[in-house]
Scaffold this motif. Sequence first.
Motif, short mmCIF file in Angstrom:
data_model
loop_
_atom_site.label_atom_id
_atom_site.label_comp_id
_atom_site.label_asym_id
_atom_site.label_seq_id
_atom_site.Cartn_x
_atom_site.Cartn_y
_atom_site.Cartn_z
N GLU A 141 0.84 -1.20 0.00
CA GLU A 141 0.00 0.00 0.00
C GLU A 141 0.87 1.25 0.00
OE1 GLU A 141 -2.83 -0.14 3.16
OE2 GLU A 141 -3.59 -2.13 2.58
N TRP A 142 1.97 1.23 0.76
CA TRP A 142 2.88 2.38 0.76
C TRP A 142 3.51 2.59 -0.62
CZ3 TRP A 142 5.58 0.58 5.88
CH2 TRP A 142 4.81 0.98 6.98
N LEU A 143 3.80 1.51 -1.35
CA LEU A 143 4.34 1.65 -2.71
C LEU A 143 3.33 2.38 -3.58
CD1 LEU A 143 5.86 -1.90 -3.44
CD2 LEU A 143 6.91 0.03 -2.25
N TYR A 144 2.08 1.98 -3.51
CA TYR A 144 1.03 2.62 -4.31
C TYR A 144 0.86 4.08 -3.93
CZ TYR A 144 -1.22 -1.16 -6.97
OH TYR A 144 -1.52 -2.15 -7.88
N ASP A 145 0.93 4.40 -2.64
CA ASP A 145 0.67 5.76 -2.17
C ASP A 145 1.62 6.78 -2.78
OD1 ASP A 145 -1.47 5.02 -0.62
OD2 ASP A 145 -0.30 4.81 1.23
N ALA A 146 2.82 6.34 -3.15
CA ALA A 146 3.80 7.27 -3.73
C ALA A 146 3.64 7.44 -5.23
CB ALA A 146 5.22 6.80 -3.42
N MET A 147 2.79 6.64 -5.85
CA MET A 147 2.61 6.68 -7.30
C MET A 147 1.65 7.79 -7.71
SD MET A 147 4.39 4.29 -8.84
CE MET A 147 3.53 4.13 -10.42
N PRO A 148 1.82 8.37 -8.92
CA PRO A 148 0.89 9.40 -9.41
C PRO A 148 -0.51 8.81 -9.60
CG PRO A 148 2.93 9.39 -10.70
CD PRO A 148 2.95 8.16 -9.85
N LEU A 149 -1.52 9.51 -9.13
CA LEU A 149 -2.89 9.01 -9.20
C LEU A 149 -3.34 8.79 -10.64
CD1 LEU A 149 -5.53 8.23 -7.86
CD2 LEU A 149 -6.15 10.66 -7.82
N ASP A 150 -3.02 9.72 -11.53
CA ASP A 150 -3.44 9.58 -12.93
C ASP A 150 -2.86 8.32 -13.56
OD1 ASP A 150 -4.92 11.88 -12.80
OD2 ASP A 150 -3.40 13.16 -13.72
N PHE A 151 -1.64 7.96 -13.17
CA PHE A 151 -1.02 6.74 -13.68
C PHE A 151 -1.75 5.51 -13.17
CE2 PHE A 151 1.99 3.24 -13.58
CZ PHE A 151 2.59 3.31 -14.83
#
Length: 249
Positions: A177-187
């Motif tokens: 979940e932490w990995l996802y949280d750092a990703m751009p939302l649009d991506f």
Amino acid sequence: MGKRYKTTYTIPFYETDASHCAKISHLLSVVLQVSGIQSAQLGLSDQYLLDHYGLVWVVTDYAITIDRLPVFSETIIIETEAKSYTKLFSNRETQILAQDGQKLMTISATFVLIDFETRRPAPIPKELMTIYDADFVKSINRSPKYPLLTETQEMTCPVRYFDLDMNGHVNNSKYLEWLYDAMPLDFLKEHYPKQINLKYLKEVYHGATIVSQVQLTDTTSHHQITSDGNIKAQARIEWQPFPITKKTC
């Protein structure tokens, strides 16, 4: 080849995301639960290991291949087996299938036994793995080498009480979940993982603050999670676009 255990699971609403796909972090928790059920049926529950050996299983690496993510209300088939082990590491492979037998995901997990008191790795007793019919091997394929990240996007988050598991440290699915949280939302709205390699280096405890860093190039992201300047986990994710119809993930 080890003893196989098979069960079914229906994806509930609260384990899906905005794309209506199952959250991978929740699927990892379900898969661990299923492997625990198999172990308990073989007389090797977590409590038995703790009471008789003073040991607990801890995941060190994941290699996850995704053809399609399960969707809300879909009933999936989960097949798992402890395939092989070395003196220190054990490999468990889990297949997630659709009802028609189509392979959706393969989750390969590497485990190590930790002494509950010293928190240090312990040799795997042969008599335990014999019960699983697991093969003894000289080595197990583990995660690839990860680059040290410098130019990254990052997100900072405190470790909360409900991030912890029964062993008193952050649950391994929380790292994803932490990995996802750092990703751009649009991506994230347009892509989902094709391949995930995740390596756990050090435990994280309550009261810590983590920094999730990502370096995204085209459809490949490299990640590291740090706390107090120390790397706690590293990951590499290959992404793929959602189908145009979005009827399935």
